[in-house]
Design a protein around this motif. Structure first.
Motif, mmCIF file in Angstrom:
data_model
loop_
_atom_site.group_PDB
_atom_site.id
_atom_site.type_symbol
_atom_site.label_atom_id
_atom_site.label_comp_id
_atom_site.label_asym_id
_atom_site.label_seq_id
_atom_site.Cartn_x
_atom_site.Cartn_y
_atom_site.Cartn_z
ATOM 1 N N PRO A 261 -5.277 -10.117 6.568
ATOM 2 C CA PRO A 261 -6.519 -9.222 5.556
ATOM 3 C C PRO A 261 -7.307 -10.137 6.474
ATOM 4 C CG PRO A 261 -5.632 -10.865 3.840
ATOM 5 C CD PRO A 261 -4.842 -10.972 5.450
ATOM 6 N N LEU B 89 -3.529 -4.655 7.367
ATOM 7 C CA LEU B 89 -2.801 -5.496 6.014
ATOM 8 C C LEU B 89 -2.019 -6.446 5.649
ATOM 9 C CD1 LEU B 89 -1.742 -1.838 4.614
ATOM 10 C CD2 LEU B 89 -3.618 -3.096 3.602
ATOM 11 N N ASN B 90 -1.260 -6.931 7.220
ATOM 12 C CA ASN B 90 -0.460 -8.351 7.243
ATOM 13 C C ASN B 90 -1.511 -9.720 7.263
ATOM 14 O OD1 ASN B 90 1.761 -7.815 5.608
ATOM 15 N ND2 ASN B 90 2.573 -6.623 7.950
ATOM 16 N N ASP C 174 1.268 -3.643 -4.884
ATOM 17 C CA ASP C 174 2.098 -4.636 -5.535
ATOM 18 C C ASP C 174 1.513 -6.035 -4.781
ATOM 19 O OD1 ASP C 174 2.367 -3.191 -7.559
ATOM 20 O OD2 ASP C 174 4.727 -3.051 -6.238
ATOM 21 N N GLY C 175 0.787 -6.392 -3.647
ATOM 22 C CA GLY C 175 1.172 -7.657 -3.286
ATOM 23 C C GLY C 175 1.740 -8.039 -2.338
ATOM 24 N N VAL C 176 2.795 -7.248 -1.894
ATOM 25 C CA VAL C 176 4.007 -7.327 -0.564
ATOM 26 C C VAL C 176 3.125 -7.069 0.658
ATOM 27 C CG1 VAL C 176 6.441 -7.038 -0.422
ATOM 28 C CG2 VAL C 176 5.609 -6.517 -3.076
ATOM 29 N N GLU C 177 3.942 -7.823 1.622
ATOM 30 C CA GLU C 177 3.047 -7.717 2.505
ATOM 31 C C GLU C 177 4.733 -6.937 2.862
ATOM 32 O OE1 GLU C 177 4.785 -10.397 6.328
ATOM 33 O OE2 GLU C 177 3.490 -11.658 5.184
ATOM 34 N N ARG D 125 -2.348 4.605 -5.499
ATOM 35 C CA ARG D 125 -1.265 4.659 -3.733
ATOM 36 C C ARG D 125 -1.575 5.803 -3.047
ATOM 37 N NH1 ARG D 125 4.492 1.808 -5.709
ATOM 38 N NH2 ARG D 125 4.997 2.350 -3.725
ATOM 39 N N TRP E 136 -8.986 -2.026 1.506
ATOM 40 C CA TRP E 136 -7.528 -1.887 1.454
ATOM 41 C C TRP E 136 -6.777 -3.314 1.158
ATOM 42 C CZ3 TRP E 136 -5.991 3.030 2.748
ATOM 43 C CH2 TRP E 136 -6.333 3.468 3.449
ATOM 44 N N ASP E 137 -5.711 -2.849 -0.124
ATOM 45 C CA ASP E 137 -4.594 -3.532 -0.336
ATOM 46 C C ASP E 137 -2.847 -3.347 -0.172
ATOM 47 O OD1 ASP E 137 -3.601 -6.570 -1.689
ATOM 48 O OD2 ASP E 137 -4.950 -6.064 -2.743
ATOM 49 N N ARG E 138 -2.178 -4.515 -0.342
ATOM 50 C CA ARG E 138 -0.951 -4.127 0.073
ATOM 51 C C ARG E 138 0.142 -3.594 -1.264
ATOM 52 N NH1 ARG E 138 0.167 -9.688 3.448
ATOM 53 N NH2 ARG E 138 -1.007 -10.614 2.098
#
Length: 540
Positions: A361, A358-359, A503-506, A201, A499-501
């Protein structure tokens, strides 16, 4: 004919950079008289304005929203101010006026009128309004960004463009930028290695800010941030942490929505201690700059300066031949401008770009695939690769369209009467150009609020006004350096990591206010070294 100026190259006293004529602790009799005088003058101006004014005949002034006595339209000043002005433009048109406390302002929100301001009336709007807060911050107006238009400003601009930010010097900075990008990637790779196989993180803003500061410190002062074993893998060096605190304390007072600048009574009593807060932050900034300047002066005196001189070394060399022109105050003001503009804007723009990717992908994967195809996975991206990455440039352009570094630019002030959009703009009017609204004009851009880098791919966006660094003679001279840094940093982050958000939250895209357009919440993302780049990352 250019407007005259009283500023002289030799008139700035370097020994007292922060003198000011603001009254901060008068006795009660003087305060009472001042308040009554202010009320009387405001009512007189208000009544004369309502009477329509004569003499030259009725002027066709821009429309304006309803005003409140004494405050004018300050009740409409909300954060973020650029968004509030965009809403007002939707109701009152692309050119409207506001009286902000003691100042009259005209807000321009259309590309046609912006072009008119910075082409036909470029000289008329070349001045800057003098704000009390900015006088304290800018060495009494000695900074390039805030100085009045005239011989002094032209000299500063010439020094900046030829000596400090020329294509040759920016080219020489490329190696420094690349080295700092590698160092940041190495630290991020180590942070991810703490939990092998898992993503780490990461809060990006602090790392991006340090990178920008490190590049400038080495270029401006030929010095590096102090990394030790204890802080080798932290997200911010001690110098970056110190300067970030200074920037965070100064930036809130630089925006055009600072009520302290518009209401003399707030400065008269200053119950919130604004002046002392500004001076405390400025004192810390100047101490930071003096350390760098004194170190460079010692190196020059010892004859140990390298052949590729730093910015400060160039200015100190010029000072020896023209000490009355290249004063310590002038040198400090140029360095303060470079540090202030070069750290916050580039790091904020890169942070917005990563937030958008990130928003979206699919755009992130497309940019990554382009880099893999053009550069490969056996070496790091270089500055020479960036010009060939067309889609990466589309991402950067679309980010600057949606989130321009200075959404209202720096304010201008008219030195003569002129017309904008068919309306009369009297001399002494403050001009605010709402770049944020211009870049999101639905009459110009299809689906303007949507992140769509592809709109720049086919060349159809050419000719549409994109002005994140301003326009005309007061355009930001650091555009080339900023774009080179953003391209190399963003491309390397995309190449080296998945890269990822969180907890998958926008990602929350709420904007904050100020001179720049920072995120309301610093971006945090999950970062994992790419398997195909493992060998390259291990060699860093």
């Amino acid at each position: 004919m250019e407007p005259r100026t009283n500023i002289n190259l030799r008139s700035i006293d370097r020994s007292e950079p922060h003198q000011t004529s603001l009254i901060t602790s008068p006795n009660m009799d003087k305060a009472y008289i001042a308040v009554l005088s202010f009320v009387f003058l405001f009512l007189l101006r208000y009544l004369v304005g309502r009477a329509g004014g004569g003499g030259k005949g009725a002027q066709q002034l821009p429309p304006s929203p309803p005003a409140v006595p004494f405050l004018g339209y300050l009740h409409l000043v909300k954060t973020p101010f650029h968004a509030a002005l965009t809403s007002l433009a939707a109701r009152h048109g692309p050119v409207f006026s506001m009286r902000m406390g003691s100042r009259r302002a005209v807000i321009v929100s259309s590309p046609e009128c912006a072009r008119e301001c910075f082409t036909e009336h470029d000289v008329a709007f070349a001045n800057r309004p003098r704000f009390a807060s900015q006088q304290l911050i800018s060495f009494d107006g000695a900074m390039l960004s805030t100085s009045s238009y005239g011989p002094y400003w032209r000299h500063l601009r010439r020094v900046a463009t030829l000596q400090l930010l020329s294509a040759h010097r920016v080219g020489c900075m490329t190696g420094t930028i690349s080295a700092e990008v590698r160092a940041m990637v190495r630290r991020m790779n180590r942070a991810a290695a703490v939990t092998p196989g898992s993503a780490a993180r990461i809060q990006l803003k602090r790392r991006l800010f340090e990178l920008s500061l490190s590049v400038l410190m080495e270029t401006i002062a030929q010095t590096k941030t102090s990394r030790t074993e204890a802080n080798a893998d932290t997200d911010m060096s001690p110098e970056a942490h110190e300067f970030k605190q200074i920037v965070d304390e100064i930036v809130p007072y630089l925006g055009t929505a600072n009520r302290w600048d518009y209401l003399p009574m707030l400065r008269l009593f200053d119950v919130f201690g604004v002046r002392n807060k500004i001076l405390a932050a400025v004192s810390r900034r100047d101490t930071f700059l003096r350390r760098l300047i004194d170190a460079e002066r010692r190196r020059l005196d010892d004859g140990s300066e390298s052949e590729n001189k730093s910015v400060i070394a160039v200015l100190l060399t010029l000072q020896k031949s023209e000490p009355e022109v290249y004063t310590d105050t002038m040198i400090m003001s140029l360095c303060a401008n470079l540090f202030g503009a070069g750290t916050e804007t580039t790091s904020t723009t890169t942070e917005w770009a990563m937030s958008l990717l990130l928003n979206h992908p699919e755009a992130l994967k497309k940019a990554q695939a382009e880099i893999d195809a053009s550069v490969g996975t056996s070496r790091l991206l270089t500055a020479d690769d960036v010009p060939r990455l067309g889609y990466l440039h589309c991402v950067i352009n679309e980010t600057l369209r949606l989130y321009p570094a200075a959404p209202l630019l720096l304010p201008h002030e008219s030195s003569t009467d002129c017309k904008v959009g068919g309306y009369d703009v009297p001399r002494g009017t403050m001009l605010l150009v709402n770049v944020y609204a211009i870049h999101r004009d639905p009459a110009v851009w299809d689906d303007p609020g949507t992140f769509r880098p592809e709109r720049f791919e086919d060349g159809s966006a050419e000719g549409r006004l994109l002005m994140p660094f301003g326009m005309g003679r007061r355009k930001c001279p650091g555009e080339t350096l900023a774009l080179r840094t953003i391209g190399l940093v963003l491309g390397t982050l995309i190449q080296c990591f998945d890269w990822d958000r969180v907890d998958g939250v926008e990602v929350d895209m709420t904007e904050s206010g100020g001179l720049t357009i920072p995120r309301a919440l610093p971006l945090e993302a999950m970062c994992k070294p790419r398997a195909v780049m493992r060998d390259v990352l291990q060699e860093l």
